[in-house]
Design a protein around this motif. Structure first.
Motif, short mmCIF file in Angstrom:
data_model
loop_
_atom_site.label_atom_id
_atom_site.label_comp_id
_atom_site.label_asym_id
_atom_site.label_seq_id
_atom_site.Cartn_x
_atom_site.Cartn_y
_atom_site.Cartn_z
N GLN A 141 20.52 29.40 79.17
CA GLN A 141 19.55 28.32 79.00
C GLN A 141 18.75 28.50 77.71
OE1 GLN A 141 17.35 28.62 82.65
NE2 GLN A 141 18.74 27.30 83.79
N GLN A 142 18.37 29.75 77.43
CA GLN A 142 17.62 30.03 76.21
C GLN A 142 18.46 29.75 74.97
OE1 GLN A 142 14.55 30.03 77.82
NE2 GLN A 142 14.07 31.20 76.00
N GLN A 143 19.74 30.07 75.06
CA GLN A 143 20.63 29.80 73.94
C GLN A 143 20.80 28.30 73.73
OE1 GLN A 143 24.44 31.75 74.17
NE2 GLN A 143 25.00 31.19 72.10
N GLU A 144 20.91 27.56 74.83
CA GLU A 144 21.02 26.11 74.73
C GLU A 144 19.76 25.53 74.08
OE1 GLU A 144 23.45 23.65 75.67
OE2 GLU A 144 24.60 25.47 75.37
N LEU A 145 18.60 26.04 74.50
CA LEU A 145 17.35 25.56 73.92
C LEU A 145 17.27 25.87 72.43
CD1 LEU A 145 14.78 26.51 76.71
CD2 LEU A 145 15.54 24.20 76.08
N ALA A 146 17.83 27.01 72.03
CA ALA A 146 17.79 27.41 70.64
C ALA A 146 18.71 26.56 69.77
CB ALA A 146 18.18 28.89 70.50
N LEU A 147 19.70 25.92 70.38
CA LEU A 147 20.70 25.17 69.61
C LEU A 147 20.62 23.66 69.81
CD1 LEU A 147 23.82 27.47 70.18
CD2 LEU A 147 22.34 27.37 68.17
N HIS A 148 19.77 23.20 70.73
CA HIS A 148 19.71 21.77 71.03
C HIS A 148 18.27 21.26 70.99
CE1 HIS A 148 23.73 22.70 72.55
NE2 HIS A 148 23.99 21.42 72.45
N ASP A 149 18.14 20.01 70.61
CA ASP A 149 16.85 19.35 70.60
C ASP A 149 16.39 19.11 72.04
OD1 ASP A 149 14.66 17.65 69.81
OD2 ASP A 149 15.93 15.96 70.38
N PRO A 150 15.22 19.57 72.44
CA PRO A 150 14.79 19.45 73.84
C PRO A 150 14.56 18.01 74.30
CG PRO A 150 13.01 20.33 72.48
CD PRO A 150 14.23 20.32 71.62
#
Length: 325
Positions: A141-150
């Motif tokens: 989830q943290q990696q997704e947040l780091a790579l995607h616009d929330p």
């Protein structure tokens, strides 16, 4: 920490070539309250079953005909690929205990079974396994947040640059072109100032959906900040191949937006940079598209401009600049 219910609902597989041992372990587990327990007496079934069900615990007999427990663990390691191997080894051979741990088992239970030991080792191992899964999920989830616009869930600039690099490598191998289209929303600031950021955020989410809907599956649509978006197109032969996609994007963005009962409207300006014509590396290619976007905004907005800074006539925004012809 995992709750008691989560532990009791964990997926458990019992593997033993002895029917009596299987029945005994199943009885122990079910009497303890475990609800998702299955078994097999065929060691060759363990890996396929684990791929299908992703067990939280595999109670694995080490001495079996055909494939022994050590060979099964080797196959399970390939499935887990560096993850937590959820094997609790069952053995009557004291010499196998250390060997089982070295082979990847997390713990062992000695035969004949000591009931208290069985309960404690199973509970402890499930607790660790489920905690490991929670941490792994949190990390993803943290990696997704780091790579995607929330807000829009689109790739952000960091992921976009990786995607562009991949597209450029592919274009080089295939000896074709790629395009970076930089979009900015005309009139977005006025909506934000007049109606507030909640309305602006809803507009951005709807714009993101429209951009994705207008793009090919293989294209990347990213939000790079504020009301700016970037679309990456690979596998094009000529700059003219971006004309129709730009027209579709301009039309899609200009359609009315319904937000909390209000009908709102805006448009978009687009700048296009072409690989390898305008730049051969990621950052310069983005800069070329950004420069073309600036020219599109400067010359009247609601249009598309190439990196050669040639804008379309105000009444013909569907037509790309003269450099395309």
């Amino acid at each position: 920490m995992p709750s008691r219910d989560e532990i009791l609902n964990a997926k458990i597989l019992v593997v033993d070539d002895s029917a009596d041992n299987v029945d005994l372990m199943l009885e122990i587990l079910r009497e303890a309250g475990y609800t998702d327990v299955s078994s097999t007496m065929l060691p060759e079934q363990v890996c396929p079953l684990h791929r299908q069900h992703c067990y939280d615990l595999i109670l694995l007999d080490l001495q079996m005909p055909g494939l022994n427990g050590f060979q099964v663990m080797k196959g399970l390691k390939e499935i887990e690929q560096g993850g937590y191997l959820p094997v609790l080894a069952l053995t009557a051979q004291p010499s196998f205990k250390i060997a089982a741990l070295e082979a990847g088992a997390r713990d062992f239970i000695s035969k004949p079974f000591d009931l208290l030991e069985v309960h404690k080792r199973i509970h402890n191992m499930l607790e660790v396994r489920l905690l490991y899964k929670e941490l792994a999920q949190y990390s993803r989830q943290q990696q997704e947040l780091a790579l995607h616009d929330p807000l829009t869930s689109l790739p952000n600039r960091r992921l976009l640059e990786d995607r562009i690099a991949t597209v450029l490598q592919h274009a080089t191998r295939q000896q074709n072109k790629a395009a970076v289209m930089y979009l900015d929303l005309d009139g977005f600031k006025a909506i934000n100032d007049t109606h507030g950021h909640a309305y602006g955020d809803e507009i951005l989410k709807q714009v993101a959906q429209r951009l994705v809907g207008c793009s090919r599956k293989e294209d990347t649509v990213a939000r790079v900040g504020g009301d700016e978006f970037v679309i990456v197109m690979g596998n094009i032969a000529h700059i003219a191949d971006t004309q129709e996609p730009c027209n579709k994007l301009i039309d899609a963005v200009s359609q009315p937006y319904q937000v909390n009962g209000l009908t709102l409207q805006l448009s978009t300006s687009i700048g296009v940079g072409i690989f390898p014509d305008d730049a051969t590396e990621v950052a310069p290619l983005i800069a070329a598209a950004d420069g073309a976007l600036y020219e599109a905004k400067r010359s009247g907005k609601n249009r598309c401009c190439t990196a050669q800074m040639m804008s379309t006539p105000p009444k013909q925004h569907h037509v790309m600049s003269a450099s395309i012809a």
